[in-house]
Scaffold this motif. Structure first.
Motif, mmCIF file in Angstrom:
data_model
loop_
_atom_site.group_PDB
_atom_site.id
_atom_site.type_symbol
_atom_site.label_atom_id
_atom_site.label_comp_id
_atom_site.label_asym_id
_atom_site.label_seq_id
_atom_site.Cartn_x
_atom_site.Cartn_y
_atom_site.Cartn_z
ATOM 1 N N SER A 64 0.827 -1.219 0.000
ATOM 2 C CA SER A 64 0.000 0.000 0.000
ATOM 3 C C SER A 64 0.855 1.260 0.000
ATOM 4 C CB SER A 64 -0.931 0.006 1.224
ATOM 5 O OG SER A 64 -1.912 -0.999 1.083
ATOM 6 N N GLY A 108 2.243 -9.216 -12.048
ATOM 7 C CA GLY A 108 1.488 -9.994 -13.026
ATOM 8 C C GLY A 108 2.283 -10.214 -14.299
ATOM 9 N N PHE A 123 1.630 6.178 -10.216
ATOM 10 C CA PHE A 123 0.240 6.413 -9.783
ATOM 11 C C PHE A 123 -0.654 6.794 -10.957
ATOM 12 C CE2 PHE A 123 1.248 7.554 -5.051
ATOM 13 C CZ PHE A 123 1.378 6.204 -4.777
ATOM 14 N N ARG A 171 -7.160 1.120 -12.260
ATOM 15 C CA ARG A 171 -8.271 1.173 -11.297
ATOM 16 C C ARG A 171 -9.578 1.501 -12.008
ATOM 17 N NH1 ARG A 171 -4.938 4.806 -6.806
ATOM 18 N NH2 ARG A 171 -3.777 3.062 -5.866
ATOM 19 N N GLY A 196 -4.717 -0.839 -5.063
ATOM 20 C CA GLY A 196 -5.265 -0.097 -3.923
ATOM 21 C C GLY A 196 -6.322 -0.937 -3.228
ATOM 22 N N ILE A 206 -8.237 7.470 0.763
ATOM 23 C CA ILE A 206 -8.143 8.509 -0.282
ATOM 24 C C ILE A 206 -9.417 9.359 -0.244
ATOM 25 C CG2 ILE A 206 -8.184 8.880 -2.789
ATOM 26 C CD1 ILE A 206 -6.261 6.442 -3.043
#
Ligand code: TGC
Length: 391
Positions: free
Chosen positions: A144, A170, A242, A249, A370, A378
């Protein structure tokens, strides 16, 4: 699934919010899932096998680096990308994960932060699925909190020397190129490490109870020598990785609803034909309540995904909005998959039915890109103005 049942389940007429092009694209990917994933997934899952040969097929389908422009990439919209990954994850999260790692993470990092030469060298063949990429951010002791990474790249007279370890990466053992994030004298930077580079070892993490049709690896870098051209020139600091995570995400917001929908459809079909006490399970109030609760969350989650997709296409999507979507949709998808399994009774614990496989996969999905806790914080920081990540 018959058309009439599917349409009855679109209570809010969400399909009416999609354009003809979007519906056609969705249909194409849905057909691919029906022909290539559904007939094979139980075997792949049982055997813990990622079918490498599916990569060029996905390239031909146009879903690798789907949202990127130029360099052989399809250049489709965010909503089209979302619809595609929703259909793929209705097949299996492991296959959708490959598409995310390849397109949203590895290709996005190169497209966003790479030099012209790096883009030309890697992107066209990655979009075609000829070459596979991976994205190495997480470490054994930095999940994290990527800012605590210890992988380090030391600049030398003729390039870089990379040392460290990554975990949960992955596709790393079959990747042709690794995007590796490492600390340097100037903070966190990204590097492209081609397969076969001396000092790199990728070992699949086994056995797993989740994502069995996919590969996640431990990777070590032992005095790995890289040329000066290995660095991604555009990325400096955590903003580099990010901004790629935002893309992945976003895809998960849609994909999770694919797994949920498939679980719901399996339960609905079973409940319609399975007789107990002389009539179909679907005729019992308790079963109907379960089905309705699942459908309500799927319709809400799909509408949320579409809203975020439209914001993204308009250039207005913010990270906290993605966090809200990922947190909600994965959390609800797991509940749906588990509830669907209860309707299937004992048969639901076999690989003949998808819900428990989806539920197991979604445990990984709620953890990577996340965790629930990270996305909660967040959002907490966004609404209170106070960061609660650190003690
Ligand atoms: P913070 O100080 O807040 O930010 C550092 C810099 O990053 C910028 N930033 C972002 N930029 C773009 N998009 C975002 N969503 C961003 N969030 C932050 C920020 O503006 C700042 O930039 P600058 O230029 O001012 O330096 O960083 P922090 O460490 O305090 O952040 C806290 C937190 C918890 C939000 C962050 O660490 C976080 O998101 N943690 C979760 C990490 C995560 O998702 N890990 C998953 C890794 S990937 C994976 O799981 C699997 S890869 C796929 C596979 O291989 O299967």
């Amino acid at each position: 699934m018959s058309d009439s049942t599917t349409n009855n389940s679109d209570v809010l007429a969400l399909d009416s919010l999609l354009t003809a092009d979007e519906l056609a694209l969705r249909e194409r990917v849905r057909d691919f899932t029906a022909q290539r994933i559904r007939p094979n997934i139980a075997r792949w899952y049982e055997d813990a096998h990622f079918p490498r040969g599916i990569a060029p097929e996905l390239g031909e389908l146009g879903v690798l680096g789907m949202h990127l422009d130029g360099y052989g990439c399809p250049g489709r919209t965010a909503v089209e990308y979302g619809l595609a990954v929703m259909e793929l994850e209705a097949g299996d999260s492991g296959i959708r994960t490959f598409v995310s790692v390849q397109g949203s993470l590895a290709m996005t990092a190169i497209h966003k932060w790479g030099s012209e030469e790096q883009k030309e060298q890697w992107l066209p063949r990655m979009a075609a699925g000829e070459l596979i990429g991976c994205f190495a951010l997480t470490e054994p002791t930095a999940g994290s909190d990527p800012s605590s990474m210890t992988t380090y790249a030391r600049q030398t007279a003729d390039g870089w020397v990379l040392d460290g370890a990554k975990r949960w990466i992955g596709l790393a053992s079959i990747a042709d190129v690794m995007v590796v994030w490492a600390n340097t004298e100037d903070g966190i930077r990204g590097f492209l490490v081609p397969a076969g580079t001396s000092g790199v070892t990728a070992t699949p993490i086994e056995p797993k109870l989740s994502m069995r049709a996919s590969i996640q690896c431990d990777v070590t870098f032992d005095a790995v020598r890289l040329g000066p051209e290995a660095i991604l020139p555009g990325a400096s600091g955590l903003r580099g990785p990010f901004s790629c995570l935002n893309e992945a995400r976003y895809g998960i917001v849609w994909g999770a609803m694919g797994a949920a929908r498939d679980s719901y459809e399996a339960a609905l079909e079973y409940a319609g034909s399975r007789l107990q006490f002389g009539r179909p399970l679907a005729g019992y109030q308790l079963t109907q309540e379960k089905l309705v609760n699942m459908l309500v969350e799927i319709q809400k989650g799909t509408m949320l995904a579409l809203h975020l997709g439209r914001l993204k296409d308009a250039g207005h999507l913010e990270p906290q909005q993605i966090s809200l979507g990922k947190l909600n949709n994965v959390r609800e998808a797991i509940k749906v998959a588990r509830e669907a399994r209860t309707i299937l009774g004992g048969n639901g614990i076999t690989l003949d039915y998808s819900p428990l496989r989806h539920a197991n996969n979604l445990e990984s999905v709620r953890t990577y890109e996340g965790t629930d806790e990270v996305h909660t914080l967040i959002l907490g920081q966004h609404i209170t103005g106070i960061g609660a990540f650190r003690g």
